[in-house]
Design an enzyme around this catalytic site. Structure first.
Site, PDB file in Angstrom:
ATOM      1  N   HIS A   1       0.851  -1.188   0.000  1.00  0.00           N
ATOM      2  CA  HIS A   1       0.000   0.000   0.000  1.00  0.00           C
ATOM      3  C   HIS A   1       0.883   1.234   0.000  1.00  0.00           C
ATOM      4  O   HIS A   1       1.710   1.428   0.899  1.00  0.00           O
ATOM      5  CB  HIS A   1      -0.917   0.014   1.221  1.00  0.00           C
TER       6      HIS A   1
ATOM      7  N   ASP B   1       1.055   5.237  -0.091  1.00  0.00           N
ATOM      8  CA  ASP B   1       0.432   6.553   0.064  1.00  0.00           C
ATOM      9  C   ASP B   1       1.246   7.608  -0.683  1.00  0.00           C
ATOM     10  O   ASP B   1       2.436   7.776  -0.392  1.00  0.00           O
ATOM     11  CB  ASP B   1       0.364   6.944   1.539  1.00  0.00           C
TER      12      ASP B   1
ATOM     13  N   ASP C   1      -7.998   1.637   2.009  1.00  0.00           N
ATOM     14  CA  ASP C   1      -7.558   2.515   3.091  1.00  0.00           C
ATOM     15  C   ASP C   1      -8.389   3.764   3.314  1.00  0.00           C
ATOM     16  O   ASP C   1      -8.232   4.407   4.349  1.00  0.00           O
ATOM     17  CB  ASP C   1      -6.097   2.918   2.863  1.00  0.00           C
TER      18      ASP C   1
ATOM     19  N   HIS D   1      -6.307   9.825  -0.096  1.00  0.00           N
ATOM     20  CA  HIS D   1      -7.044   9.737   1.164  1.00  0.00           C
ATOM     21  C   HIS D   1      -6.263  10.201   2.395  1.00  0.00           C
ATOM     22  O   HIS D   1      -6.797  10.124   3.519  1.00  0.00           O
ATOM     23  CB  HIS D   1      -7.544   8.302   1.379  1.00  0.00           C
TER      24      HIS D   1
END
Length: 1085
Positions: A125, A127, A239, A511
């Protein structure tokens, strides 16, 4: 000596006084009263009599066949509101919510044990900014993950991987050798590397507007298809902190048929597990078509981390994370699989898999194998692969376990799952709604981030508004350059500017960006990127306007036009530029970025009032002069706000000339009344009418402002609204609306979590200076507090602009001690809605009913009853609907009957222990904007699950969120045409052009024009006065005059699949609430 007036003297005085009275009455009666005795109302009337305004109203009526009256939900469809009603939201051991599993003996060892397929899905994941900036993450971690992935997936032929964040992949791809690119292509082609979602980022789903979500998705999909020739089929959204009901529709319209979500309320997951509905078909409330449904899988445990994905015991799952990097805390405790421990280890993992599978109705599960920024060290690839291969070999060899374990992708999982479901007797549930608010544990609700850092949420809205407008005008300029056969010189620079703006805005939809939940220095990096996007969009807008108004005769780069609204830096709010009228004439350019006629009063700041305004037809335009205050009581003697009427056709451009004159201008100086002070400083040369400051004795005086449609009452002691009156249809309907500013005190709030000590308390201190500015075109009430500037403006317009109150707030959190405070703006109205029931929009696309949950005796569960709002929220009771439109995303709640509140800021000293590691203390002065409307209707119908706005509300929201854009230039040349009108008639009121933009390949070569149209839903039965829209077909052919039918194709939302060719732009078919997407290929190079 006492003097006495003799009788004859008194008689003379009385005679003179009587004569003057007779003269006064005569002059008043005959209308010859000198100006010096005229009242403000008389002056207003005289000015309006001399300057009658012409409004372009036509007798168009709404197509009632398009509106909706039925808001029922089919009986076989579960709604998330009903799901919440039957859910246990209590927490249990260690603050966790209950997640029911089968007994281990039955799940793993029972006599009726069924085969189990386990698909291990390696992932990382990533970001694009959070604790570090997007550039830092890429340089320190992401590029190594991609490098290692290509190498190791070729080394291990059965290993798989999924990738979601295209922003990183796009950046990495450009620096790779041809050999690496070919190897990457082979992995994609073999299916072992899957692109999931395919958007620029994994967007937040609470605060984002659907138009920008589509934009970032299209950017990603276009690049993925051009580069790899694949179309994403599954969404991976693991997420975001809660999930919207709009996103499933966008994913499905983009060609995806499956989706995975993670963060929904753990209590809700428990109920869904009990009902075996963690996998369901997500339906739209408003749609009866199965073609809009998408298959959704809910990850059952708290996080996507491999510590939370193998089964219910996170401590056992952690033992099967084989990453062992020297220097990391887990280095000493990680135990690789050996011949000595494999029997016990495999048994533990097998039991977790079986317990997880008991939550589903079929014999297939997938187990994500990854976490944040995993696989950045090359050793981890070997450690995870080699240990899991040992486990697979052993576990697959145990016939009594009936397990088949292998590596795979999300598509592999859904393919096997669908096959298993076909043979299952358990039907797949259908569900409508959304999953807000989110709670992970300890009854902590992630509702604070709806309102965290409103400065940036407002910044984002301004960027998306300007980027959309510039994309549309650029596309029109490109089409007309071909139609006119004139070179559009700026075409060489526009693609780079637009691509950079799209990418930077797309990053901010991440997000941890628009949510305000990143480190403070990372937020500044986002803001710098937003400023680049803001400036790029305005540069393109100016150049496109220059081309269209001059037919290419001017090719100045940058254009001759300057933006009226600018940002000096990424830390400052947008500011209106001061326009200087000249003898030659300064041109003001107004651009209407919508598909409807815009008749409205506009305002600009000028440094002179001795000028005239001429419109595009050389008509003299009257204007109102308003004061600009340098302090709470002093008026600037050199700067003024002027207000005048503009009418601009759909996507049209109108110019107005500000020219210095020697005679008296056709203007009206507004009247100023000031309360709660003894001081009002106005230079003697300024002609504002004023009354003596009202200090003592006027504290209870009501302030009343009105136009021909509505009126509002305010308290002079506070400057805050108390009452709304509707005056239409020769009736006066009064609605109590008491506007208040309050604040919550934190007992544990942070960037994500909202956790107040109890009910909100008073926020405002001291007596404000209250100013009333009244004129023929608008009247406003301004309240100046120590820490808050609050303004309410009423326009005297007979159309929809006159049906609303414009509200603006500027809050300074540092003037007073507002640490650990969360301010709100609350409306306490007379609407008798059921306590806590109200409606919010979802990403500006649709509207969902909200229901207040049970209250805690001490803390009232206020945090749990907050919901995200992107564009508007309203309360209603069957007779009256009160709507608050917003120009930026917020959190909102209705905590008592008739209440509607928006959280407008947050300043928090402490971290809420969700990973950020700091509070929120970088607050900036932010101007937030709203529109307030009250609508009356007569019906006993009551909706609680979903509804639609009125058509007036839809159009008014365009006024707020797609405002007329202003440019200006000191160059007044005949080369510049007075206007540009591409559409002679507006489109129907419910039609919204979501996007019309040029598509570009990786080398920035033009690849066609994208057109996305939304037909908005609206509710029947509301007044339609002032709407200026036809019922005719959706005809946009004149926007693209060089296009023929065979140049237009209807496609999937992101243009990866063609649905129909030879589309006629003169009659586009768009059903209510649907999105339609087209590609126009004329002029492709």
């Amino acid at each position: 000596m006492r003097l006495r007036m003799k009788f004859r003297h008194r008689a003379i005085v009385m005679s003179v006084a009587g004569a003057l009275t007779v003269v006064y009455l005569f002059l008043s009666y005959t209308g010859f009263m000198p100006k010096m005795f005229s009242s403000h109302k008389d002056k207003l009337k005289e000015f309006m009599d001399k300057n009658p305004l012409s409004f372009s109203f036509k007798r168009w009526k709404l197509n009632e066949g398009q509106c909706r009256a039925d808001f029922s939900v089919p009986k076989d469809v579960t709604t998330t509101q009903d799901l919440a009603d039957r859910t246990d939201f209590n927490t249990y051991t260690n603050g966790l919510y209950n997640l029911p599993h089968a007994q281990l003996k039955d799940a793993a060892y029972g006599p009726s044990l069924k085969p189990l397929n386990v698909i291990i899905v390696p992932h990382s994941h990533l970001d694009p900014g959070w604790l570090e900036t997007v550039d830092e993450y890429y340089n320190r971690k992401v590029k190594f993950i991609l490098d290692h992935m290509v190498r190791k997936l070729h080394l291990y032929p059965d290993m798989t991987f999924i990738w979601a964040e295209i922003i990183f992949l796009h950046r990495w791809w450009g620096s790779q050798s041809k050999l690496i690119q070919e190897q990457f292509h082979e992995l994609i082609k073999s299916g072992r590397l899957e692109i999931v979602s395919g958007g620029w980022v994994m967007p937040d789903e609470a605060s984002t507007h659907y138009t920008t979500v589509i934009d970032q998705l299209m950017e990603g999909h276009q690049w993925v298809y051009e580069t790899f020739g694949v179309k994403p089929t599954s969404s991976w959204s693991i997420d975001p902190f809660g999930h919207s009901g709009t996103m499933p529709y966008l994913w499905k319209q983009s060609g995806m048929s499956n989706m995975v979500i993670g963060r929904i309320h753990q209590g809700t997951k428990g109920r869904m597990a009990m009902e075996k509905s963690l996998e369901f078909y997500w339906k739209q409330f408003w749609s009866k078509s199965e073609s809009d449904d998408i298959l959704c899988h809910v990850m059952p445990y708290m996080l996507y981390s491999l510590h939370h994905t193998c089964g219910p015991d996170k401590f056992i799952c952690a033992m099967f994370d084989f990453r062992k990097i020297p220097g990391e805390p887990e280095f000493s405790v990680i135990q690789p699989i050996t011949d000595k421990n494999i029997v016990n280890k495999a048994k533990e993992l097998y039991e977790q898999y079986r317990l997880k599978s008991s939550l589903f109705t079929h014999g297939t599960i997938f187990v994500p194998l990854g976490d944040d920024f995993r696989y950045d060290h090359i050793e981890e690839w070997d450690q995870q692969y080699e240990n899991y291969k040992k486990l697979m070999k052993y576990m697959n060899s145990k016939p009594e376990w009936k397990i088949n374990m292998k590596f795979g992708t999300i598509t592999d999982y859904f393919n096997e799952m669908k096959q298993a479901v076909k043979s299952s007797s358990f039907p797949m549930q259908e569900l409508s709604g959304d999953f807000f608010p989110y709670s992970d544990h300890d009854k902590a609700y992630w509702t604070g981030y709806f309102s965290t850092r409103p400065f940036d949420k407002r910044f984002c809205r301004e960027v998306e508004t300007r980027l959309r407008a510039s994309e549309i005008l650029h596309s029109i300029a490109l089409a007309y350059s071909r139609f006119w056969k004139i070179d559009y010189k700026f075409l060489q620079r526009a693609p780079r500017l637009l691509k950079e703006a799209r990418d930077n805005l797309g990053i901010f939809l991440h997000h941890d960006a628009i949510t305000g939940t990143s480190k403070a220095y990372v937020v500044e990096d986002y803001e710098e990127k937003l400023l680049v996007a803001f400036d790029n969009a305005i540069q393109v807008l100016g150049s496109a306007a220059q081309f269209l108004l001059t037919k290419g005769k001017l090719d100045n780069i940058p254009s001759i036009f300057e933006p009226e609204l600018t940002r000096a830096s990424f830390k400052q709010a947008s500011m209106h530029q001061k326009i200087t009228p000249t003898k030659e004439g300064t041109r003001l350019v107004l651009y209407n970025p919508t598909s409807h006629l815009r008749s409205e009063f506009v305002e600009v700041i000028v440094d002179s009032v001795q000028f005239q305004i001429k419109d595009s037809k050389r008509k003299d335009i009257p204007f109102q002069i308003n004061p600009v205050f340098t302090s709470s009581t002093e008026v600037d003697r050199n700067v003024f706000e002027i207000v005048f009427l503009s009418e601009i056709l759909a996507f049209g451009i109108e110019t107005y000339t500000f020219q210095i004159i020697n005679r008296t201008p056709n203007s009206f100086w507004s009247k100023i009344v000031i309360y709660n002070t003894q001081e009002l400083i106005i230079a003697p040369e300024l002609k504002f009418e004023q009354e003596k400051p009202r200090h003592r004795g006027y504290l209870n005086e009501a302030i009343f402002i009105e136009n021909g449609q509505i009126a509002a009452e305010f308290k002079s002691i506070s400057g805050l609204m108390t009452k709304w009156l509707d005056k239409t249809n020769n009736k006066t309907r009064e609605t109590k609306i008491e506007l208040e500013f309050k604040q919550y005190t934190s007992r544990g709030s942070g960037a994500y979590i909202f956790l107040p000590t109890g009910p909100a308390t008073d926020m405002l201190e001291g007596l404000p200076v209250v100013r009333v500015v009244e004129g023929p075109f608008c009247t406003e009430v301004q309240a100046v507090y120590v820490n808050l500037y609050h303004r309410v403006r009423l326009y005297h317009h007979p159309g929809v602009q006159g049906r609303q109150l414009l509200i603006q707030n500027a809050l300074d959190m540092f003037v007073l001690n507002m640490r650990d405070r969360e301010p709100i703006m609350r409306l306490e109205t007379g609407v008798r809605n059921e306590i806590g029931n109200f409606f919010t929009d979802e990403n500006g696309y649709q509207f969902i009913g909200r229901k207040r949950h049970s209250a805690h005796e001490q803390f009232q569960s206020i945090d749990r009853n907050y919901y995200p709002v992107t564009t508007m929220a309203f309360i209603e009771d069957g007779k009256t609907r009160v709507t608050l439109h917003t120009g930026q995303a917020h959190g909102a709640a209705s905590l008592e009957e008739g209440w509607l509140e928006f959280m407008i800021e947050r300043q928090l000293l402490y971290d809420d222990e969700r990973g950020l590691g700091e509070g929120i203390s970088d607050n900036k002065l932010t101007m937030t904007k709203y529109m307030l409307t009250v609508e009356h209707y007569d019906t006993r119908d009551f909706e609680d699950k979903f509804t639609f706005p009125s058509m007036q509300a839809n159009i008014l929201n365009e006024f707020l969120n797609n405002p007329i854009l202003k440019l200006y230039t000191p160059i007044n040349s005949e080369i510049v045409s007075p206007n540009f009108v591409p559409l002679k008639q507006p489109l129907p009121c419910d039609i919204f052009i979501v996007a019309m933009k040029s598509l570009y390949k990786s080398d920035l070569a033009y690849n066609g024009t994208s057109l996305v149209i939304h037909r908005k839903g609206y509710k029947c039965g509301y007044p339609t006065q002032g709407l200026q829209c036809p019922n005719d077909e959706v005809n946009i052919a004149d926007l693209l005059p060089d296009v023929s039918n065979n140049d237009v194709k209807e496609t999937s939302l992101t243009h990866l699949a063609t649905k129909q060719s030879n589309i006629d732009l003169r009659n586009l078919q768009v059903p209510p609430m649907e999105l339609k997407s087209y590609v126009i290929t004329t002029g492709r190079k």
